[in-house]
Design a protein around this motif. Structure first.
Motif, PDB file in Angstrom:
ATOM      1  N   TRP A 265       0.816  -1.219   0.000  1.00 30.44           N
ATOM      2  CA  TRP A 265       0.000   0.000   0.000  1.00 30.44           C
ATOM      3  C   TRP A 265       0.853   1.275   0.000  1.00 30.44           C
ATOM      4  O   TRP A 265       0.301   2.379  -0.056  1.00 30.44           O
ATOM      5  CB  TRP A 265      -0.937   0.008   1.207  1.00 30.44           C
ATOM      6  CG  TRP A 265      -2.075  -0.960   1.088  1.00 30.44           C
ATOM      7  CD1 TRP A 265      -2.254  -2.123   1.766  1.00 30.44           C
ATOM      8  CD2 TRP A 265      -3.210  -0.841   0.219  1.00 30.44           C
ATOM      9  NE1 TRP A 265      -3.414  -2.744   1.385  1.00 30.44           N
ATOM     10  CE2 TRP A 265      -4.030  -1.971   0.431  1.00 30.44           C
ATOM     11  CE3 TRP A 265      -3.612   0.121  -0.723  1.00 30.44           C
ATOM     12  CZ2 TRP A 265      -5.219  -2.173  -0.259  1.00 30.44           C
ATOM     13  CZ3 TRP A 265      -4.808  -0.087  -1.406  1.00 30.44           C
ATOM     14  CH2 TRP A 265      -5.593  -1.221  -1.170  1.00 30.44           C
ATOM     15  N   GLY A 266       2.155   1.130   0.075  1.00 28.47           N
ATOM     16  CA  GLY A 266       3.024   2.304  -0.010  1.00 28.47           C
ATOM     17  C   GLY A 266       3.075   3.156   1.236  1.00 28.47           C
ATOM     18  O   GLY A 266       3.255   4.378   1.163  1.00 28.47           O
ATOM     19  N   ILE A 267       2.889   2.519   2.402  1.00 33.00           N
ATOM     20  CA  ILE A 267       2.993   3.286   3.654  1.00 33.00           C
ATOM     21  C   ILE A 267       4.234   2.817   4.428  1.00 33.00           C
ATOM     22  O   ILE A 267       4.684   1.680   4.270  1.00 33.00           O
ATOM     23  CB  ILE A 267       1.730   3.130   4.535  1.00 33.00           C
ATOM     24  CG1 ILE A 267       1.611   1.702   5.076  1.00 33.00           C
ATOM     25  CG2 ILE A 267       0.487   3.539   3.768  1.00 33.00           C
ATOM     26  CD1 ILE A 267       0.593   1.554   6.185  1.00 33.00           C
ATOM     27  N   PRO A 268       4.812   3.680   5.257  1.00 32.45           N
ATOM     28  CA  PRO A 268       6.046   3.310   5.957  1.00 32.45           C
ATOM     29  C   PRO A 268       5.806   2.371   7.127  1.00 32.45           C
ATOM     30  O   PRO A 268       4.755   2.411   7.768  1.00 32.45           O
ATOM     31  CB  PRO A 268       6.591   4.659   6.454  1.00 32.45           C
ATOM     32  CG  PRO A 268       5.384   5.520   6.588  1.00 32.45           C
ATOM     33  CD  PRO A 268       4.445   5.088   5.491  1.00 32.45           C
ATOM     34  N   TYR A 269       6.808   1.543   7.385  1.00 30.47           N
ATOM     35  CA  TYR A 269       6.846   0.702   8.583  1.00 30.47           C
ATOM     36  C   TYR A 269       8.040   1.135   9.428  1.00 30.47           C
ATOM     37  O   TYR A 269       9.186   1.022   9.003  1.00 30.47           O
ATOM     38  CB  TYR A 269       6.967  -0.775   8.217  1.00 30.47           C
ATOM     39  CG  TYR A 269       7.382  -1.669   9.377  1.00 30.47           C
ATOM     40  CD1 TYR A 269       6.836  -1.505  10.650  1.00 30.47           C
ATOM     41  CD2 TYR A 269       8.322  -2.695   9.198  1.00 30.47           C
ATOM     42  CE1 TYR A 269       7.211  -2.313  11.712  1.00 30.47           C
ATOM     43  CE2 TYR A 269       8.695  -3.515  10.244  1.00 30.47           C
ATOM     44  CZ  TYR A 269       8.151  -3.314  11.503  1.00 30.47           C
ATOM     45  OH  TYR A 269       8.530  -4.110  12.551  1.00 30.47           O
ATOM     46  N   PHE A 270       7.773   1.670  10.611  1.00 30.15           N
ATOM     47  CA  PHE A 270       8.812   2.087  11.536  1.00 30.15           C
ATOM     48  C   PHE A 270       8.843   1.139  12.725  1.00 30.15           C
ATOM     49  O   PHE A 270       7.821   0.939  13.396  1.00 30.15           O
ATOM     50  CB  PHE A 270       8.559   3.518  12.029  1.00 30.15           C
ATOM     51  CG  PHE A 270       8.711   4.563  10.962  1.00 30.15           C
ATOM     52  CD1 PHE A 270       9.956   4.894  10.453  1.00 30.15           C
ATOM     53  CD2 PHE A 270       7.590   5.213  10.459  1.00 30.15           C
ATOM     54  CE1 PHE A 270      10.092   5.853   9.472  1.00 30.15           C
ATOM     55  CE2 PHE A 270       7.721   6.177   9.470  1.00 30.15           C
ATOM     56  CZ  PHE A 270       8.970   6.502   8.971  1.00 30.15           C
ATOM     57  N   VAL A 271      10.010   0.570  12.993  1.00 26.33           N
ATOM     58  CA  VAL A 271      10.180  -0.281  14.157  1.00 26.33           C
ATOM     59  C   VAL A 271      10.888   0.522  15.242  1.00 26.33           C
ATOM     60  O   VAL A 271      11.810   1.289  14.963  1.00 26.33           O
ATOM     61  CB  VAL A 271      10.968  -1.559  13.818  1.00 26.33           C
ATOM     62  CG1 VAL A 271      12.385  -1.248  13.324  1.00 26.33           C
ATOM     63  CG2 VAL A 271      11.011  -2.504  15.015  1.00 26.33           C
ATOM     64  N   THR A 272      10.444   0.374  16.481  1.00 27.82           N
ATOM     65  CA  THR A 272      11.082   1.069  17.593  1.00 27.82           C
ATOM     66  C   THR A 272      11.980   0.101  18.361  1.00 27.82           C
ATOM     67  O   THR A 272      11.621  -1.053  18.586  1.00 27.82           O
ATOM     68  CB  THR A 272      10.040   1.665  18.551  1.00 27.82           C
ATOM     69  OG1 THR A 272       9.155   0.636  18.999  1.00 27.82           O
ATOM     70  CG2 THR A 272       9.234   2.752  17.854  1.00 27.82           C
ATOM     71  N   GLY A 273      13.146   0.593  18.752  1.00 25.66           N
ATOM     72  CA  GLY A 273      14.091  -0.230  19.499  1.00 25.66           C
ATOM     73  C   GLY A 273      15.506   0.042  19.028  1.00 25.66           C
ATOM     74  O   GLY A 273      15.731   0.795  18.085  1.00 25.66           O
ATOM     75  N   ALA A 274      16.454  -0.578  19.691  1.00 25.76           N
ATOM     76  CA  ALA A 274      17.860  -0.392  19.341  1.00 25.76           C
ATOM     77  C   ALA A 274      18.418  -1.659  18.705  1.00 25.76           C
ATOM     78  O   ALA A 274      18.027  -2.770  19.085  1.00 25.76           O
ATOM     79  CB  ALA A 274      18.668  -0.043  20.587  1.00 25.76           C
ATOM     80  N   PRO A 275      19.322  -1.531  17.743  1.00 22.12           N
ATOM     81  CA  PRO A 275      19.959  -2.721  17.167  1.00 22.12           C
ATOM     82  C   PRO A 275      20.803  -3.429  18.221  1.00 22.12           C
ATOM     83  O   PRO A 275      21.332  -2.797  19.141  1.00 22.12           O
ATOM     84  CB  PRO A 275      20.822  -2.146  16.039  1.00 22.12           C
ATOM     85  CG  PRO A 275      21.043  -0.708  16.417  1.00 22.12           C
ATOM     86  CD  PRO A 275      19.816  -0.275  17.145  1.00 22.12           C
ATOM     87  N   ASN A 276      20.919  -4.736  18.093  1.00 22.98           N
ATOM     88  CA  ASN A 276      21.608  -5.541  19.090  1.00 22.98           C
ATOM     89  C   ASN A 276      22.926  -6.089  18.527  1.00 22.98           C
ATOM     90  O   ASN A 276      22.918  -6.971  17.677  1.00 22.98           O
ATOM     91  CB  ASN A 276      20.719  -6.698  19.533  1.00 22.98           C
ATOM     92  CG  ASN A 276      21.258  -7.426  20.739  1.00 22.98           C
ATOM     93  OD1 ASN A 276      22.453  -7.490  20.950  1.00 22.98           O
ATOM     94  ND2 ASN A 276      20.367  -7.979  21.542  1.00 22.98           N
TER      95      ASN A 276
END
Length: 356
Positions: A265-276
C-alpha cells in the motif's frame, strides 16, 4: 526521584509490571487483563522464571520481572555467606535469563547487571535484595525517559488526523506514543490487530490507548491487508524483540505479513528499538516455538476437532527491505546502516523524519 511513569496507563505503572516486596515478586497477569486484574505472586526466583515462560508478563515486562526475580533470589539466600550468595545468584541469573530462548541475550544484560550490583553491595555491607530492587526501578526510570525520546521521533512521522496500525504490545512506547501525539496536537486514530493466541493487541495495546483517552479500534489478525487500504492507514509501527545488525526485525509473529501489506500500500513501517550487536545477523536468532496446542483455542474455548494439529512460532522475521526506519533514542536510522547508531553521539535531529 521523579517517576517517569507519571500520566501513563495502569498497565505501564511500575507496580503493575513487576514488583519486589516483602520477599515476594508480584506480577500483573497480562494473560487475563483487562477483563480481570489479578497478580501472580512468586516466592522463589524459579517461580518468576516460570511466570515469564508461561507468558504471565510479555513484551518489556519480562525484563523487569527478571530484575525483580534477582532481588528475590538475593532474599532467598540473605543469611548465607558471600561465596554461597554469589554462586546462588549466578545460577538464578541463568534460570531467569533463559526463561524464553529468543530474548535470552537481552535478558542476560538484566541479570548480569544484578550480579554486578550484588557484588558491590556485599563489599559495602548493604542489603543485596534492596540494592537490586532500587537498581531495577532506576533502570526502568531511565528506560522510560529514553523511550519518551523514541516516541518523539516516531510521532514526528505521524500526519495530523492520521491513522496508525500497531502490532502486538510495544509496552512503554505505546503510552508515550499517545502522550507525544497529544503534545504535538495530532489527532491520531489507532488500529490494533488482536495478536492471537494471547490477544496482546486487543487486551494490552488497545487497553493502554483507551485508558489514556485515545481513539482505538481492534481488528482480527487476518484483516490488516484489507484494513490498511480501506481505512487509509498512514503508518505501521511495532517494537521488536530483536533488531539484528543487518537490519532484520524479529517481533511477534504477524509483523512480517503486516509489513508486506504496508509495502504493497506504499505506507512506511517504523520499528522502535535499538539494534543488538550480539546479533550480527538473523542466523544468530533462535525463534521460539511455543506449545502448538495454544493455537487450537480462542482464550479458553477449543475451536478445533480433536486430532487437529497446531503450529505456533512465537516470532517472525521482517527483512530490512520492508522497514522504513529503526526509531531509536538517537533518531531514526536506516536498517541498512545500524552501525551508525553506535558511532553517533548526537540526537540526530536531521534524521528525525524519514520517508518510505
Amino acid at each position: 526521584m521523579e517517576r517517569a511513569d507519571k500520566d501513563l496507563a495502569f498497565l505501564l505503572r511500575y507496580e503493575n509490571v513487576a514488583w519486589y516486596e516483602n520477599g515476594k515478586v508480584r506480577i500483573l497477569d497480562r494473560r487475563i487483563y483487562p477483563r480481570k486484574i489479578e497478580f501472580v505472586e512468586c516466592e522463589t526466583h524459579e517461580e518468576v522464571a516460570k511466570a515469564i515462560a508461561d507468558m504471565v508478563t510479555q513484551s518489556g515486562g519480562p525484563y523487569v520481572a527478571a530484575g525483580m526475580g534477582m532481588a528475590l533470589a538475593a532474599y532467598e539466600v540473605r543469611n548465607k555467606n558471600e561465596k554461597d550468595i554469589l554462586e546462588y545468584l549466578e545460577r538464578a541469573a541463568y534460570t531467569l535469563s533463559h526463561a524464553r530462548p529468543t530474548t535470552s541475550e537481552n535478558m542476560l544484560n538484566v541479570t548480569n547487571s544484578a550480579l554486578s550490583i550484588a557484588k558491590d553491595s556485599l563489599s559495602e555491607g548493604k542489603r543485596v535484595d534492596e540494592a537490586i530492587f532500587n537498581s531495577v526501578i532506576e533502570v526502568s526510570n531511565n528506560k522510560y525517559s529514553k523511550i519518551s525520546k523514541v516516541a518523539n521521533y516516531l510521532v514526528n512521522n505521524f500526519p495530523n488526523k492520521g491513522t496508525v496500525m500497531t502490532q502486538c504490545f510495544a509496552e512503554t512506547i505505546v503510552g508515550f506514543m499517545v502522550l507525544e501525539s497529544r503534545k504535538q496536537n495530532k489527532d491520531i486514530k489507532y488500529i490494533c490487530p488482536e495478536t492471537r493466541p494471547y490477544l496482546q493487541g486487543a487486551r494490552l495495546t488497545a487497553s493502554v490507548i483507551q485508558d489514556m483517552g485515545g481513539d482505538v479500534t481492534v481488528i482480527t489478525d487476518n484483516m490488516p491487508g484489507y484494513t490498511i487500504g480501506k481505512k487509509k492507514v498512514d503508518v505501521f509501527t511495532s517494537a521488536a524483540d530483536v533488531i539484528t545488525m543487518d537490519g532484520h526485525v524479529v517481533n511477534k509473529v504477524g509483523t512480517f505479513q503486516i509489513a508486506l501489506a504496508a509495502h504493497y500500500w506504499g505506507i512506511p513501517y517504523f520499528v522502535t528499538g535499538a539494534p543488538n550487536p550480539k546479533h550480527p545477523g538473523v542466523e544468530s536468532v533462535n525463534i521460539e516455538e511455543r506449545d502448538s496446542e495454544l493455537v487450537l483455542y480462542h482464550l479458553d474455548t477449543k475451536a478445533t476437532m480433536d486430532g487437529v494439529k497446531g503450529y505456533y512460532p512465537a516470532f517472525d522475521i521482517t527483512p530490512p527491505q520492508l522497514c522504513s526506519g529503526v526509531v531509536t533514542d538517537k533518531g531514526i536510522f536506516s536498517p541498512f546502516d545500524l552501525n551508525s547508531y553506535f558511532t553517533s553521539d548526537r540526537d540526530c535531529e536531521d534524521k528525525s523524519s524519514i520517508l518510505i
